[in-house]
Design a protein around this motif. Structure first.
Motif, PDB file in Angstrom:
ATOM      1  N   ALA A   1      46.023  41.947  51.945  1.00 39.38           N
ATOM      2  CA  ALA A   1      46.107  42.700  51.206  1.00 39.38           C
ATOM      3  C   ALA A   1      48.071  42.339  50.724  1.00 39.38           C
ATOM      4  CB  ALA A   1      46.463  44.129  51.548  1.00 39.38           C
TER       5      ALA A   1
ATOM      6  N   THR B   1      43.792  49.704  43.520  1.00 32.52           N
ATOM      7  CA  THR B   1      43.209  49.380  44.607  1.00 32.52           C
ATOM      8  C   THR B   1      42.031  47.592  43.801  1.00 32.52           C
ATOM      9  OG1 THR B   1      41.900  50.113  45.703  1.00 32.52           O
ATOM     10  CG2 THR B   1      43.658  49.648  46.875  1.00 32.52           C
TER      11      THR B   1
ATOM     12  N   ASP C   1      51.259  51.270  53.310  1.00 31.20           N
ATOM     13  CA  ASP C   1      50.140  50.721  52.612  1.00 31.20           C
ATOM     14  C   ASP C   1      48.072  50.602  53.085  1.00 31.20           C
ATOM     15  OD1 ASP C   1      51.537  50.606  49.775  1.00 31.20           O
ATOM     16  OD2 ASP C   1      52.179  47.580  50.902  1.00 31.20           O
TER      17      ASP C   1
ATOM     18  N   ILE D   1      42.516  42.557  48.586  1.00 26.52           N
ATOM     19  CA  ILE D   1      43.281  43.293  47.669  1.00 26.52           C
ATOM     20  C   ILE D   1      44.617  43.872  47.516  1.00 26.52           C
ATOM     21  CG2 ILE D   1      43.225  45.845  48.331  1.00 26.52           C
ATOM     22  CD1 ILE D   1      41.762  45.124  50.890  1.00 26.52           C
TER      23      ILE D   1
ATOM     24  N   MET E   1      47.025  45.573  45.727  1.00 34.74           N
ATOM     25  CA  MET E   1      47.255  47.080  45.746  1.00 34.74           C
ATOM     26  C   MET E   1      48.880  47.677  44.215  1.00 34.74           C
ATOM     27  SD  MET E   1      47.517  48.759  49.759  1.00 34.74           S
ATOM     28  CE  MET E   1      47.019  50.416  49.422  1.00 34.74           C
TER      29      MET E   1
ATOM     30  N   LEU F   1      44.606  52.172  52.778  1.00 31.48           N
ATOM     31  CA  LEU F   1      43.774  51.470  52.478  1.00 31.48           C
ATOM     32  C   LEU F   1      42.712  52.661  53.239  1.00 31.48           C
ATOM     33  CD1 LEU F   1      44.874  47.911  52.869  1.00 31.48           C
ATOM     34  CD2 LEU F   1      43.763  48.521  50.584  1.00 31.48           C
TER      35      LEU F   1
END
Length: 331
Positions: free
Chosen positions: A55, A217, A62, A190, A192, A66
């Motif tokens: 990510a 996301t 973060d 992922i 973000m 998540l």
């Protein structure tokens, strides 16, 4: 010894399940109390897969945000995260993450390489399908780190990135190689984004109650068999290509306010699971918290035990013994 090993395995599994349940408390708080809206698009995290998750690292928090995604996918107890070493000493939070077998790096590769090899070996060869979260950028996005990333990219002749830092490939490649010695089914990428308030002060934003109004996301799954192997240059190129795709995704997001998704990805992302974990977790953990506070007020024995336990955990964490006990349990 077989009985002892089986008991140790069961104790470890129960412990990580408790920590996984605890990991749902922060999302229940910032979603229910502070009104943070979580929007998840793309592929779904599969519980039955042993996976690596990569990510972008937009803020220092973060990894915690998540948990809203892993909570909806019901894989919180299976999630392990690679974090900065100093985070493990945060009272309460850091101690819990040590009990949860998270990775804490010294950022000295001579030490971290062996440390990561041992811990990844445990995950990759476990009967459980663990997910390991890695931030290849190595640090969060801020003016100082962005300038450093841009300078290095210019030296290497890489394209300019507006929304990201260029990824560091060493740790990522090591994770992939070591995971493949056991079981690696997939890699999830992922992306973000924070369209409104950005918690740029990290932990201080938690204390002041300054949470983002929205967290978006986007998830893309890659089969591990399709990711290059036995070729470091190709594997590094694969990671860099993912970051160039992220840059395009983020550019579109900040222009249109949403991630572009295909028709097949527009289905609700575990739509029933958000409420199934938020309210129960919120009520259970807060009831436990109020009970503890009540006992601390009325019971001298509880206060003595609470002080003893916290001093002991502080000393164990400060000396490295707490994490060492966890690693012994893994072995």
């Amino acid at each position: 010894s077989g009985i002892y090993a089986e008991y140790g395995k069961q104790w470890y599994q129960r412990r990580v399940r408790v920590i996984g349940t605890w990991m749902l408390l922060p999302p229940s708080l910032y979603e229910l109390i502070f009104g943070t809206k979580i929007v998840v698009t793309g592929d779904q995290l599969e519980r039955k897969e042993s996976s690596l998750i990569i990510a972008n690292h937009r803020t220092r928090l973060d990894w915690m945000f998540l948990w809203s995604v892993t909570g909806r996918a019901r894989v919180s107890a299976l999630l392990k995260i690679i974090l900065r070493g100093d985070l493990k000493h945060i009272p309460g939070f850091g101690w819990s993450m040590q009990f949860g077998s998270f990775f804490f790096l010294s950022r000295k590769w001579a030490h971290d390489e062996k440390y990561m090899t041992e811990k990844i070996s445990f995950l990759a060869n476990s009967d459980d399908n663990y997910k390991l979260l890695v931030f290849p950028e190595g640090t969060d996005f801020e003016p100082k780190t962005k300038a450093k990333s841009d300078k290095y990219a210019e030296k290497e002749g890489w394209p300019y990135l507006e929304y990201l830092l260029h990824p560091r490939s060493t740790g990522f490649m090591h994770c992939v190689k070591e995971y493949r010695k056991g079981k690696l089914d997939s890699i999830y990428d992922i992306t973000m984004a924070y369209p409104k308030t950005l918690p740029h002060r990290g932990e201080m934003d938690l204390i002041s109650g300054r949470f983002p109004e929205e967290i978006h996301t986007n998830i893309k799954r890659y089969d591990a068999a399709d990711v290059p192997r036995d070729n470091d240059i190709a594997l590094e190129g694969w990671l860099r290509d993912r970051w160039y795709e992220k840059e395009k995704l983020l550019k579109t997001f900040y222009e249109k306010g949403e991630f572009p998704v295909s028709d097949s990805q527009k289905r609700p992302y575990f739509s029933d699971s958000a409420n199934s974990f938020r309210w129960p977790i919120f009520l259970i953990w807060n009831a436990a918290l109020f009970l503890i506070l009540y006992l601390l007020i009325i019971s001298p024995a509880t206060r003595s035990y609470f002080l003893f336990a916290n001093v002991t955990l502080f000393l164990l964490s400060s000396t490295g013994l707490l994490e060492d006990l966890d690693r012994r349990c893994e072995k």
